[in-house]
Design an enzyme around this catalytic site. Structure first.
Site, PDB file in Angstrom:
ATOM      1  N   GLU A  99     -43.512 -39.742  -3.082  1.00 13.12           N
ATOM      2  CA  GLU A  99     -43.445 -40.362  -4.421  1.00 13.12           C
ATOM      3  C   GLU A  99     -42.038 -40.900  -4.722  1.00 13.12           C
ATOM      4  O   GLU A  99     -41.065 -40.578  -4.026  1.00 13.12           O
ATOM      5  CB  GLU A  99     -43.842 -39.340  -5.488  1.00 13.12           C
ATOM      6  CG  GLU A  99     -42.939 -38.125  -5.555  1.00 13.12           C
ATOM      7  CD  GLU A  99     -42.861 -37.528  -6.953  1.00 13.12           C
ATOM      8  OE1 GLU A  99     -42.545 -38.272  -7.898  1.00 13.12           O
ATOM      9  OE2 GLU A  99     -43.077 -36.308  -7.079  1.00 13.12           O
ATOM     10  N   LYS A 153     -43.724 -25.439 -11.231  1.00 13.56           N
ATOM     11  CA  LYS A 153     -42.485 -25.036 -11.879  1.00 13.56           C
ATOM     12  C   LYS A 153     -42.794 -24.295 -13.166  1.00 13.56           C
ATOM     13  O   LYS A 153     -43.714 -24.676 -13.885  1.00 13.56           O
ATOM     14  CB  LYS A 153     -41.730 -26.314 -12.228  1.00 13.56           C
ATOM     15  CG  LYS A 153     -40.263 -26.216 -12.036  1.00 13.56           C
ATOM     16  CD  LYS A 153     -39.619 -27.569 -12.178  1.00 13.56           C
ATOM     17  CE  LYS A 153     -38.853 -27.916 -10.952  1.00 13.56           C
ATOM     18  NZ  LYS A 153     -38.284 -29.250 -10.993  1.00 13.56           N
TER      19      LYS A 153
HETATM   20  N1  PSU Z   1     -41.900 -31.792 -11.456  1.00  9.37           N
HETATM   21  C1  PSU Z   1     -40.802 -31.626 -10.696  1.00  9.37           C
HETATM   22  N2  PSU Z   1     -40.136 -32.715 -10.255  1.00  9.37           N
HETATM   23  C2  PSU Z   1     -40.562 -33.985 -10.546  1.00  9.37           C
HETATM   24  C3  PSU Z   1     -41.741 -34.138 -11.327  1.00  9.37           C
HETATM   25  C4  PSU Z   1     -42.369 -33.027 -11.761  1.00  9.37           C
HETATM   26  O1  PSU Z   1     -40.416 -30.512 -10.416  1.00  9.37           O
HETATM   27  O2  PSU Z   1     -39.924 -34.954 -10.142  1.00  9.37           O
HETATM   28  C5  PSU Z   1     -42.254 -35.515 -11.609  1.00  9.37           C
HETATM   29  C6  PSU Z   1     -43.363 -35.863 -10.606  1.00  9.37           C
HETATM   30  O3  PSU Z   1     -43.288 -37.242 -10.305  1.00  9.37           O
HETATM   31  C7  PSU Z   1     -44.627 -35.577 -11.402  1.00  9.37           C
HETATM   32  C8  PSU Z   1     -44.199 -36.006 -12.782  1.00  9.37           C
HETATM   33  O4  PSU Z   1     -45.759 -36.278 -10.940  1.00  9.37           O
HETATM   34  O5  PSU Z   1     -42.866 -35.561 -12.900  1.00  9.37           O
HETATM   35  C9  PSU Z   1     -45.083 -35.432 -13.854  1.00  9.37           C
HETATM   36  O6  PSU Z   1     -44.785 -36.025 -15.070  1.00  9.37           O
HETATM   37  P1  PSU Z   1     -45.726 -35.744 -16.321  1.00  9.37           P
HETATM   38  O7  PSU Z   1     -45.548 -34.301 -16.643  1.00  9.37           O
HETATM   39  O8  PSU Z   1     -45.189 -36.644 -17.387  1.00  9.37           O
HETATM   40  O9  PSU Z   1     -47.121 -36.114 -15.926  1.00  9.37           O
END
Ligand code: PSU
Ligand code: MN
Length: 305
Positions: free
Chosen positions: A26, A160
């Site tokens: 990603e 996390k």
């Molecule tokens: N969690 C992490 N590192 C990240 C992300 C999440 O520890 O970089 C990023 C990933 O790209 C994940 C996104 O898909 O955040 C999720 O965002 P949201 O909660 O807005 O869907």
């Protein structure tokens, strides 16, 4: 029609045509997850680790009105440096593509593009999930809904604890997503091998994981499998130590009225800033470890297909 939106790097295309292992990566982690220049260094090191373990890397991002599958070094550098890059989840894809903007793809958007390109294995650090307090905020990442419908295996270091791990595991169960921890009974929580939640499933080798994924899709069960690869113990940050910073980060987000797609990047950045880079080092170590395991799973998957 779909292919008109895809720009697959020739090396990736050749690997796919020859049934060679390919690993999707990603770009939100590059543009919105880590500071420059560590983000670019890490993205390149992750690609190299994938290669060293026998697979072709395909970092995914959006620009020029297309979904790029496999980036050049210069393109990765751009996504690491530029200020004008959207964080693109499923909701944002049509806008950013049709307006020909720059978009870094989340887990959800990367999965969708990987799937369109025919890539089945995807390596990341942490997925989005059900946020703490979601009963009120309804903040549930589109990563989870996409995992319910798109058949790409996701290798992560667990969930996390900025998220509600218990509710995230419940949601994954509802969506029929197998959650497999590699080599231990406890589900890991990204910075730590521990989370105090038992993993729904445990397997002990990449070969067993490849066999499970194949079996799932042969049954016609669409959707992801989530593979949790615990961080190597020498890089672990103790669970209770992290909890202090997470609580602070959540309080700061509340105070600043951070909402919607800004929540996750805000929390990640706050924690990085307040742990003197320790969380960043941990993040880099675990994603490299995931790249190694993911490439091995991809190799096992293509061999047994
Ligand atoms: N969690 C992490 N590192 C990240 C992300 C999440 O520890 O970089 C990023 C990933 O790209 C994940 C996104 O898909 O955040 C999720 O965002 P949201 O909660 O807005 O869907
Ligand atoms: Mn959200």
């Amino acid at each position: 029609m779909i292919n008109a939106l895809l720009e697959i790097h020739p090396e990736v295309q050749a690997a796919l045509e020859n049934n060679r292992p390919v690993v999707a990566l990603e770009s939100t982690i590059i543009s919105h997850g880590m500071p420059y220049p560590k983000n670019v260094e890490t993205a390149l090191a992750v690609e190299q680790t994938v290669r060293d373990n026998g697979a072709i890397p395909a970092t995914i991002a959006i620009f020029n009105g297309k979904c790029y599958v496999g980036l050049t070094k210069e393109q990765i550098e751009y996504f690491g440096k530029a200020e004008n890059v959207w964080k693109v989840s499923l909701r944002d894809m049509p806008y950013v593509l049709s307006k020909k903007l720059y978009g870094a793809t989340t887990v959800a958007a990367t999965m969708r593009i990987a799937s369109l390109a025919g890539i089945k294995i995807f390596v990341t650090g942490g997925i989005g999930g059900v946020h703490r307090g979601a009963a009120n905020s309804m903040d549930i990442s589109a990563d989870l809904t996409e995992m319910g419908q798109t058949s790409v295996a996701v290798i992560s270091a667990g969930v996390k604890s900025i998220l509600d791990i218990e509710l995230t595991l419940e949601y994954l169960e509802t969506k029929g997503i197998p959650v497999i921890t590699l080599g231990q009974d406890e589900f890991p929580s990204f910075y730590s091998q521990k989370s105090s939640y038992t993993s729904p499933l445990r397997l002990n080798s990449p070969e067993e994981i490849a066999a499970l994924i194949q079996t799932k899709w042969r049954l016609g069960l669409e959707g992801a499998a989530l593979i949790a690869n615990p961080i190597p113990v020498e890089y672990e940050v103790e669970k209770n130590e992290m909890e202090v910073y997470i609580k602070e980060a959540l309080a700061a987000a509340e105070k600043k009225n951070i909402k919607g797609k800004e929540v996750t990047p805000f929390l990640l950045q706050y924690i990085a800033n307040h742990t003197e880079g320790e969380s960043l080092q941990t993040n880099i170590a675990l994603i490299l470890h995931n790249a190694k395991v993911g490439a091995t799973i991809a190799a096992a998957y293509t061999t047994h297909r």
